[in-house]
Design a protein around this motif. Structure first.
Motif, short mmCIF file in Angstrom:
data_model
loop_
_atom_site.label_atom_id
_atom_site.label_comp_id
_atom_site.label_asym_id
_atom_site.label_seq_id
_atom_site.Cartn_x
_atom_site.Cartn_y
_atom_site.Cartn_z
N SER A 103 1.45 4.23 -9.12
CA SER A 103 2.07 3.17 -8.34
C SER A 103 2.63 2.06 -9.23
CB SER A 103 1.06 2.56 -7.36
OG SER A 103 0.42 3.53 -6.59
N GLU A 104 1.84 1.67 -10.25
CA GLU A 104 2.21 0.51 -11.07
C GLU A 104 1.96 0.79 -12.55
OE1 GLU A 104 0.90 -2.85 -7.72
OE2 GLU A 104 -0.33 -2.52 -9.52
N ILE A 133 6.38 0.87 -10.21
CA ILE A 133 7.18 1.87 -10.92
C ILE A 133 8.42 2.25 -10.12
CG2 ILE A 133 7.18 4.27 -11.74
CD1 ILE A 133 4.32 3.88 -12.63
N GLU A 134 8.32 2.39 -8.85
CA GLU A 134 9.46 2.79 -8.03
C GLU A 134 10.43 1.63 -7.80
OE1 GLU A 134 10.28 5.80 -7.27
OE2 GLU A 134 8.47 6.60 -8.21
N SER A 135 9.87 0.47 -7.46
CA SER A 135 10.75 -0.67 -7.14
C SER A 135 11.23 -1.40 -8.40
CB SER A 135 10.00 -1.65 -6.24
OG SER A 135 8.90 -2.23 -6.94
N ARG A 152 5.15 8.24 -14.05
CA ARG A 152 6.08 8.21 -12.92
C ARG A 152 6.13 9.59 -12.25
NH1 ARG A 152 10.72 6.67 -15.23
NH2 ARG A 152 10.74 4.50 -14.49
N GLN A 153 6.21 10.64 -13.05
CA GLN A 153 6.27 11.99 -12.52
C GLN A 153 5.00 12.37 -11.77
OE1 GLN A 153 7.10 14.48 -15.88
NE2 GLN A 153 9.08 13.49 -16.31
N GLY A 186 3.13 10.24 -10.01
CA GLY A 186 2.93 9.42 -8.82
C GLY A 186 2.16 8.14 -8.99
N ALA A 206 14.57 3.26 -12.28
CA ALA A 206 13.90 4.38 -11.62
C ALA A 206 14.29 5.67 -12.30
CB ALA A 206 14.28 4.42 -10.15
N ASP A 219 7.50 7.74 -18.19
CA ASP A 219 8.00 8.92 -17.49
C ASP A 219 6.85 9.81 -17.05
OD1 ASP A 219 10.58 8.09 -17.82
OD2 ASP A 219 10.93 9.27 -19.65
#
Length: 519
Positions: free
Chosen positions: A490-491, A290-292, A485-486, A488, A519, A482
């Protein structure tokens, strides 16, 4: 009267012998007087030896008859014991030893008797009953508690249905109720409701109170049925549908289920041929950080390209393959092909492969995985085995040993379908888990239900606490993405990112911009 005074057979025989011995001298004398020539001397002159013999005859005959009577009594007693033993063996053959209920063999005999009678007025209903959460009772309280629960359930069933139906225990946590005659569907529905009501109150066991539900599959005996297997097969199909509800419930076998059953039967006939003909292939669904935004791995998903019916999805053939014992060779083939294909991808892109209970029960499974890695040249750290929560209902010790052996070899372990069924935190603590995969059902529900949203939030925080990767399946919208993601995650995995990709399209997918998440 004589049996009251002399209750034993040998006593009555002794009395008869004594009476016979007492009358024998008189009979002999009378016969001598009638038959002897008056001028001839009697052979029964009353000398002392003869008189003594006559006097002792009741004793001699009484003792002799006593022995005969005793032998007869022993023979009768032995025959009675044999008959009693035969009755007990027959009872044991027809009844479950633990619960005292009639068993499967008795059910088969009863159904066969109905088949042989060929009476239209006798078309019983068969109710296949399976307990909910029985394994959790065994796991939490021990197998003795499980046995107590089965005995308590058998008692409730017998008391509630003593005049309505006959109860059988097939084995494990499965029971059968047969409603005799030709009952209407309404009457059978009443019986099903009675059964479900029996599970509303908890069961009192030595270790505490236990709650259990039940699911019921119902079928009626048909004119062309020739064995109990046919009825149980239909009832089992209905039971499978009934178990999809969260609470106790029942389902009748109907035309819709009959069509499904016919389709599954056709699949059964084709599966072995399809394996030999190499009609199965894999597609790969990406799992994205999710971050990368980069693709971390692909999950291998089996497909069947039937030569006549075209593409068949796993939901249609996996349950059938499991039932007929072909799931192990199928999933072993998935493991080998997935490793071979993933070795072509650029590192560190990984491959995730679902592992089933049959593979874990195979003592050679770890060596097989190592061989697949060695043959393909794939680094162990790029392989993730996904283990469903339901697998732990099997031989837990074997599963733990295999997971630890795979982890020691460098293979990653993911706990799949977390948040559904019996999700044990203890598995996270005691097993070498690298990843938690939150089930797609929670991903769908979390946007509409505050409670389900809180469950997802708790699981994600649990993953952060245990320092394991958290992956959410079934992401199909930006709002879902979203949301996780909020919190935390990871995938992410789902159709928003991409549906399953053909093996030939993997390299192109890895380099196209659409495979990235903003992101």
């Amino acid at each position: 009267m004589l049996k009251i005074l002399l209750p034993r057979i040998e006593q009555r025989y002794a009395l008869a012998g004594s009476v016979f011995g007492a009358f024998l001298p008189a009979i002999c004398l009378a016969a001598d007087q009638l038959l002897r020539d008056p001028l001839q001397a009697s052979p029964f002159s009353f000398s002392t030896p003869i008189a003594t013999a006559f006097a002792l005859m009741p004793v001699f005959f009484g003792a002799g008859f006593y022995r005969i009577g005793r032998s007869k009594a022993q023979l009768i007693e032995e025959l009675d014991q044999r008959r009693q033993t035969a009755r007990q063996l027959l009872h044991d053959a027809h009844h479950d030893r633990m619960t005292g209920l009639a068993n499967r063999f008795r059910l088969e005999r009863d159904i066969q008797a109905i088949v042989d009678a060929r009476e239209d007025a006798n078309r019983p209903a068969l109710l296949l009953l399976d307990l909910d959460r029985f394994k959790s009772v065994n796991d939490s309280f021990g197998h003795d508690a499980g046995d107590q629960l089965l005995t308590a359930i058998a008692g409730r069933l017998t008391r509630a249905l003593s005049t309505k139906a006959r109860v059988y225990r097939l084995g494990g946590d499965e029971f059968v109720v047969m409603v005799a005659g030709r009952p209407s569907q309404g009457k059978v529905e009443d019986v099903c409701r009675t059964l479900c009501a029996l599970f509303e109150e908890p069961f009192e066991l030595k270790r505490g109170r236990v709650a259990s539900g039940c699911s019921i599959g119902v079928t009626f005996m048909e004119a062309d049925d020739t064995s109990v297997c046919e009825l149980l097969k239909r009832a089992d199909v209905a039971l499978y549908e009934a178990k999809k509800t969260r609470s106790s419930g029942f389902r009748f076998f109907d035309a819709v289920l009959a069509a499904d059953m016919q389709a599954r039967t056709a699949i059964e006939h084709d599966l072995a041929r399809a394996l030999a003909a190499d009609e199965f292939f894999l597609e790969y669904q990406p799992i994205v950080g999710i971050e990368s935004g980069s693709v971390r791995a692909f999950e291998a998903l089996p497909r069947w390209r039937h030569r006549e019916k075209g593409l068949i999805m796993p939901d249609a053939f996996i349950p059938v393959a499991e039932r007929i014992g072909l799931l192990l060779p199928l999933y072993n083939r998935v493991m080998r092909e997935a490793c071979r294909e993933a070795a072509k991808w650029p590192a560190p892109t990984g491959i995730a492969v679902n592992v089933i209970g049959d593979q874990f029960r195979d003592r050679t499974f770890v060596d097989y995985v190592k061989a697949c890695l060695a043959e393909s040249g794939l680094a162990p750290g790029r392989l993730t085995v996904e283990v469903a929560q339901s697998v732990f209902s099997l031989d837990e010790a074997v599963i733990r040993d295999n997971l630890r052996a795979l982890s020691a070899h460098g293979v990653r372990v993911a706990l799949d379908e977390f948040g559904t069924g019996f999700s044990s935190i203890n598995n996270l603590r005691s097993l070498p888990i690298d990843q938690i995969k939150i089930d797609r059902s929670l991903a769908r529900a979390m946007m509409d239900s505050r409670r389900d949203a809180d469950v997802v939030d708790i699981i994600l925080k649990l993953g952060q606490t245990l320092q394991v990767t958290t992956t959410v399946e079934g992401i199909e919208s930006e709002s879902q993405l979203d949301f996780i993601r909020q919190r935390g995650a990871s995938e992410a995995q789902g159709d928003l990112i991409s549906g399953p990709v053909a093996a030939t399209d993997i390299m192109a997918f890895l380099v196209r911009p659409e495979s990235r998440l903003s992101a």
